[in-house]
Design a protein around this motif. Structure first.
Motif, PDB file in Angstrom:
ATOM      1  N   ARG A  84       0.834  -1.205   0.000  1.00  0.00           N
ATOM      2  CA  ARG A  84       0.000   0.000   0.000  1.00  0.00           C
ATOM      3  C   ARG A  84       0.870   1.256   0.000  1.00  0.00           C
ATOM      4  O   ARG A  84       0.565   2.234  -0.698  1.00  0.00           O
ATOM      5  CB  ARG A  84      -0.931  -0.025   1.209  1.00  0.00           C
ATOM      6  CG  ARG A  84      -1.928  -1.184   1.161  1.00  0.00           C
ATOM      7  CD  ARG A  84      -2.644  -1.375   2.483  1.00  0.00           C
ATOM      8  NE  ARG A  84      -3.589  -0.306   2.747  1.00  0.00           N
ATOM      9  CZ  ARG A  84      -4.160  -0.102   3.925  1.00  0.00           C
ATOM     10  NH1 ARG A  84      -3.848  -0.883   4.975  1.00  0.00           N
ATOM     11  NH2 ARG A  84      -5.023   0.883   4.082  1.00  0.00           N
ATOM     12  N   ALA A  85       1.977   1.213   0.741  1.00  0.00           N
ATOM     13  CA  ALA A  85       2.892   2.357   0.749  1.00  0.00           C
ATOM     14  C   ALA A  85       3.542   2.534  -0.620  1.00  0.00           C
ATOM     15  O   ALA A  85       3.748   3.666  -1.090  1.00  0.00           O
ATOM     16  CB  ALA A  85       3.949   2.175   1.829  1.00  0.00           C
ATOM     17  N   ARG A  86       3.858   1.418  -1.281  1.00  0.00           N
ATOM     18  CA  ARG A  86       4.481   1.509  -2.607  1.00  0.00           C
ATOM     19  C   ARG A  86       3.491   2.071  -3.628  1.00  0.00           C
ATOM     20  O   ARG A  86       3.869   2.844  -4.521  1.00  0.00           O
ATOM     21  CB  ARG A  86       4.961   0.121  -3.040  1.00  0.00           C
ATOM     22  CG  ARG A  86       5.665   0.107  -4.406  1.00  0.00           C
ATOM     23  CD  ARG A  86       6.930   0.935  -4.375  1.00  0.00           C
ATOM     24  NE  ARG A  86       7.563   1.020  -5.689  1.00  0.00           N
ATOM     25  CZ  ARG A  86       7.257   1.929  -6.624  1.00  0.00           C
ATOM     26  NH1 ARG A  86       6.279   2.807  -6.396  1.00  0.00           N
ATOM     27  NH2 ARG A  86       7.891   1.957  -7.774  1.00  0.00           N
ATOM     28  N   ARG A 103      -5.985   5.268   2.526  1.00  0.00           N
ATOM     29  CA  ARG A 103      -7.077   5.277   1.550  1.00  0.00           C
ATOM     30  C   ARG A 103      -6.884   4.239   0.437  1.00  0.00           C
ATOM     31  O   ARG A 103      -7.706   4.149  -0.462  1.00  0.00           O
ATOM     32  CB  ARG A 103      -7.224   6.673   0.933  1.00  0.00           C
ATOM     33  CG  ARG A 103      -7.753   7.736   1.899  1.00  0.00           C
ATOM     34  CD  ARG A 103      -7.787   9.103   1.220  1.00  0.00           C
ATOM     35  NE  ARG A 103      -8.500   9.060  -0.051  1.00  0.00           N
ATOM     36  CZ  ARG A 103      -8.368   9.982  -1.001  1.00  0.00           C
ATOM     37  NH1 ARG A 103      -7.531  11.005  -0.830  1.00  0.00           N
ATOM     38  NH2 ARG A 103      -9.059   9.885  -2.128  1.00  0.00           N
ATOM     39  N   ILE A 104      -5.807   3.478   0.513  1.00  0.00           N
ATOM     40  CA  ILE A 104      -5.506   2.502  -0.535  1.00  0.00           C
ATOM     41  C   ILE A 104      -5.897   1.108  -0.060  1.00  0.00           C
ATOM     42  O   ILE A 104      -5.500   0.668   1.022  1.00  0.00           O
ATOM     43  CB  ILE A 104      -4.017   2.547  -0.912  1.00  0.00           C
ATOM     44  CG1 ILE A 104      -3.696   3.893  -1.569  1.00  0.00           C
ATOM     45  CG2 ILE A 104      -3.649   1.396  -1.846  1.00  0.00           C
ATOM     46  CD1 ILE A 104      -2.234   4.156  -1.764  1.00  0.00           C
ATOM     47  N   ILE A 236     -14.033   7.184  -6.330  1.00  0.00           N
ATOM     48  CA  ILE A 236     -13.369   5.898  -6.131  1.00  0.00           C
ATOM     49  C   ILE A 236     -12.536   5.622  -7.373  1.00  0.00           C
ATOM     50  O   ILE A 236     -13.050   5.693  -8.500  1.00  0.00           O
ATOM     51  CB  ILE A 236     -14.392   4.762  -5.945  1.00  0.00           C
ATOM     52  CG1 ILE A 236     -15.314   5.035  -4.754  1.00  0.00           C
ATOM     53  CG2 ILE A 236     -13.684   3.419  -5.789  1.00  0.00           C
ATOM     54  CD1 ILE A 236     -16.509   4.091  -4.682  1.00  0.00           C
ATOM     55  N   VAL A 237     -11.272   5.322  -7.193  1.00  0.00           N
ATOM     56  CA  VAL A 237     -10.385   4.996  -8.310  1.00  0.00           C
ATOM     57  C   VAL A 237     -10.036   3.515  -8.236  1.00  0.00           C
ATOM     58  O   VAL A 237      -9.657   3.012  -7.174  1.00  0.00           O
ATOM     59  CB  VAL A 237      -9.103   5.858  -8.274  1.00  0.00           C
ATOM     60  CG1 VAL A 237      -8.080   5.356  -9.290  1.00  0.00           C
ATOM     61  CG2 VAL A 237      -9.444   7.320  -8.533  1.00  0.00           C
ATOM     62  N   VAL A 238     -10.167   2.817  -9.363  1.00  0.00           N
ATOM     63  CA  VAL A 238      -9.842   1.399  -9.445  1.00  0.00           C
ATOM     64  C   VAL A 238      -8.655   1.230 -10.387  1.00  0.00           C
ATOM     65  O   VAL A 238      -8.622   1.816 -11.472  1.00  0.00           O
ATOM     66  CB  VAL A 238     -11.042   0.577  -9.957  1.00  0.00           C
ATOM     67  CG1 VAL A 238     -10.659  -0.898 -10.136  1.00  0.00           C
ATOM     68  CG2 VAL A 238     -12.225   0.715  -9.004  1.00  0.00           C
ATOM     69  N   ASN A 239      -7.678   0.432  -9.971  1.00  0.00           N
ATOM     70  CA  ASN A 239      -6.540   0.129 -10.827  1.00  0.00           C
ATOM     71  C   ASN A 239      -6.174  -1.341 -10.640  1.00  0.00           C
ATOM     72  O   ASN A 239      -6.747  -2.031  -9.791  1.00  0.00           O
ATOM     73  CB  ASN A 239      -5.344   1.041 -10.541  1.00  0.00           C
ATOM     74  CG  ASN A 239      -4.490   1.266 -11.770  1.00  0.00           C
ATOM     75  OD1 ASN A 239      -4.263   0.365 -12.555  1.00  0.00           O
ATOM     76  ND2 ASN A 239      -3.994   2.494 -11.933  1.00  0.00           N
ATOM     77  N   MET A 255      -7.756  -0.130  -5.016  1.00  0.00           N
ATOM     78  CA  MET A 255      -8.639   1.032  -5.071  1.00  0.00           C
ATOM     79  C   MET A 255      -8.025   2.173  -4.276  1.00  0.00           C
ATOM     80  O   MET A 255      -7.356   1.943  -3.272  1.00  0.00           O
ATOM     81  CB  MET A 255     -10.009   0.721  -4.451  1.00  0.00           C
ATOM     82  CG  MET A 255     -10.867  -0.251  -5.216  1.00  0.00           C
ATOM     83  SD  MET A 255     -12.545  -0.346  -4.511  1.00  0.00           S
ATOM     84  CE  MET A 255     -12.229  -1.170  -2.947  1.00  0.00           C
ATOM     85  N   VAL A 256      -8.300   3.399  -4.726  1.00  0.00           N
ATOM     86  CA  VAL A 256      -8.121   4.589  -3.898  1.00  0.00           C
ATOM     87  C   VAL A 256      -9.522   5.000  -3.472  1.00  0.00           C
ATOM     88  O   VAL A 256     -10.375   5.309  -4.312  1.00  0.00           O
ATOM     89  CB  VAL A 256      -7.422   5.720  -4.658  1.00  0.00           C
ATOM     90  CG1 VAL A 256      -7.344   6.965  -3.780  1.00  0.00           C
ATOM     91  CG2 VAL A 256      -6.024   5.301  -5.094  1.00  0.00           C
ATOM     92  N   LEU A 257      -9.762   4.959  -2.184  1.00  0.00           N
ATOM     93  CA  LEU A 257     -11.097   5.199  -1.637  1.00  0.00           C
ATOM     94  C   LEU A 257     -11.207   6.591  -1.027  1.00  0.00           C
ATOM     95  O   LEU A 257     -10.241   7.084  -0.430  1.00  0.00           O
ATOM     96  CB  LEU A 257     -11.415   4.167  -0.555  1.00  0.00           C
ATOM     97  CG  LEU A 257     -11.603   2.733  -1.026  1.00  0.00           C
ATOM     98  CD1 LEU A 257     -11.492   1.777   0.140  1.00  0.00           C
ATOM     99  CD2 LEU A 257     -12.959   2.585  -1.712  1.00  0.00           C
ATOM    100  N   PRO A 258     -12.369   7.225  -1.118  1.00  0.00           N
ATOM    101  CA  PRO A 258     -12.609   8.432  -0.333  1.00  0.00           C
ATOM    102  C   PRO A 258     -12.714   8.068   1.142  1.00  0.00           C
ATOM    103  O   PRO A 258     -13.056   6.924   1.499  1.00  0.00           O
ATOM    104  CB  PRO A 258     -13.932   8.957  -0.887  1.00  0.00           C
ATOM    105  CG  PRO A 258     -14.589   7.781  -1.509  1.00  0.00           C
ATOM    106  CD  PRO A 258     -13.508   6.846  -1.958  1.00  0.00           C
ATOM    107  N   GLU A 259     -12.433   9.020   1.983  1.00  0.00           N
ATOM    108  CA  GLU A 259     -12.383   8.749   3.423  1.00  0.00           C
ATOM    109  C   GLU A 259     -13.664   8.120   3.947  1.00  0.00           C
ATOM    110  O   GLU A 259     -13.622   7.220   4.792  1.00  0.00           O
ATOM    111  CB  GLU A 259     -12.093  10.044   4.191  1.00  0.00           C
ATOM    112  CG  GLU A 259     -10.701  10.613   3.983  1.00  0.00           C
ATOM    113  CD  GLU A 259      -9.611   9.808   4.689  1.00  0.00           C
ATOM    114  OE1 GLU A 259      -9.940   8.855   5.413  1.00  0.00           O
ATOM    115  OE2 GLU A 259      -8.430  10.158   4.507  1.00  0.00           O
TER     116      GLU A 259
END
Length: 399
Positions: A84-86, A103-104, A236-239, A255-259
């Motif tokens: 997640r940090a990477r 958020r990841i 919401i971002v999906v990769n 995913m990058v999620l909103p809080e």
């Protein structure tokens, strides 16, 4: 008395339409198995699966982990903190965005991310808009969850992408919007200013935006890449590691999620998936540092794209969507057929080319479209226009 099979029901969620590309894969496999020795092979253009495997650094990391003697057990539901940090560092390096690791969420592929996103963000009966043509599982997953997919018919005049004008004309407004840039199947992208306008409109109007960015890294310098995370804190971002990182079978994405959705999505993930595969997470983290190898693979896609954009029109397929990114060509073949499913079947049998019929991606207009994937073996891609031209001259179009 025990109930008999005749009165047992099939759940609504098990009644999703098929994802036809999977049926095309099966047909191509069967055709390849039936070929006599020495016959020309099948040119595989039906599936968005890189012809290369995971980068060497990822394979080596997985091998070390397997031999280390440490248990590769459950991780946290949202994945290894180091991965997640990477991923957070990737957002800083690639987009100049500061995205908190909290958020990841690492997921079981992008395919595992979408039901998590939909369940966390929407309720049964909610209406979620998307441009058509579209990636079929968006709508199929939504509908299996009791939600409604609202299809916005888009064409070459909008680059097969939604516009602010289309969204503002919707009455009532949808509860959500799914976008993809680059998109599957058309390969077109939203310019950053258009993505920003759509993201901000969604945020201002209470429309939850889900941005599919799984083809980021695979763009061809016609439109700059931008992430919806740059323009909206509610998106919401999906990769995924499947496309640029060539790790389809490892089933790993994020995913990058909103809080406001972090904890709801985490609870759903804990119950549905426990955690993403540990070994795939180890490999994915290593893959993010294999840029030289991955860029060489991407250069091969670029060469195949150029060959096809030059060769397909000469073969008779000259109406192709702007191929800004991903590794697809969306071809209007309405001058050759109104039945893309039958056309693909004949093309597989007569030319040995496996492609995906447009009906998989556009329920109303798909009979006149085909999707070609060019992420397979480069030498095979160069052969496609030659085979296609010979076959069309021999068999001719049918309506």
């Amino acid at each position: 008395m025990p109930r008999t099979a005749e009165v047992l029901k099939v759940g609504r969620g098990a009644q999703s339409p098929p994802f036809l590309v999977m049926d095309v894969i099966a047909a191509a496999n069967a055709r390849a198995a039936a070929l006599p020795p020495g016959a020309p092979g099948i040119l595989r253009m039906e599936v968005g699966q890189p012809g290369h495997g995971a980068p060497q650094g990822a394979v080596e990391a997985a091998t070390r982990a397997m031999r280390s003697g440490h248990a590769l057990g459950y991780t946290e539901a949202f994945g290894l903190p180091s991965l997640r940090a990477r991923i957070a560092r990737h957002y800083l390096d690639h987009y100049g965005l500061v995205v908190p690791m909290s958020r990841i969420a690492v997921t079981v592929g992008a395919s595992g991310a979408f039901p998590l996103a939909f369940l966390a963000a929407f309720d049964r009966g909610d209406r979620i808009a998307m441009a058509t043509p579209f990636y079929p599982p968006y709508a199929n997953i939504l509908e299996s969850l009791g939600m409604e997919a609202v299809l916005l018919e888009c064409g070459p005049e909008t680059r097969f992408q939604p516009t602010l004008a289309l969204l503002e004309a919707m009455d009532p407004r949808p509860d959500g919007l799914v976008i993809a840039s680059p998109c599957n199947p058309a390969g077109t992208m939203l310019p950053p200013e258009e993505l920003a306008a759509i993201a901000r409109w969604c945020h201002a109007n209470g429309v939850r935006l889900v941005s599919d960015e799984i083809y980021h890294g695979l763009s061809w310098d016609t439109v700059p890449e931008a992430s919806a995370a740059a323009f909206s804190d509610s998106a919401i971002v999906v990769n995924s590691f499947s496309k640029y990182w060539c790790m389809t079978g490892w089933r790993i994405g994020w995913m990058v999620l909103p809080e406001d959705l972090v904890r709801p999505a985490e609870c759903v993930a804990q119950n549905m998936f426990i955690s993403p595969p540990h070994i795939a997470q180890v490999a994915a983290e290593a893959a993010m540092d294999c840029t030289e190898e991955l860029e060489a693979i991407k250069a091969g896609y670029a060469r195949s794209r150029a060959l096809l954009l030059e060769g397909l029109p000469r073969a008779g397929l000259d109406r192709i969507a702007a191929a800004d990114g991903a590794f697809y060509l969306w071809c209007d073949v309405g001058h050759l057929t109104n039945d893309s499913l039958e056309f693909c079947t004949r093309m597989l049998e007569g030319a040995g080319i496996a492609a995906t019929p447009g009906v998989d991606f556009d329920r109303a207009r798909g009979g006149r479209f085909l999707r070609f994937s060019y992420c397979g073996v480069e030498a095979g891609m160069a052969e496609v226009p030659v085979r296609l031209s010979r076959w069309l001259e021999r068999d001719g179009p049918r309506s």
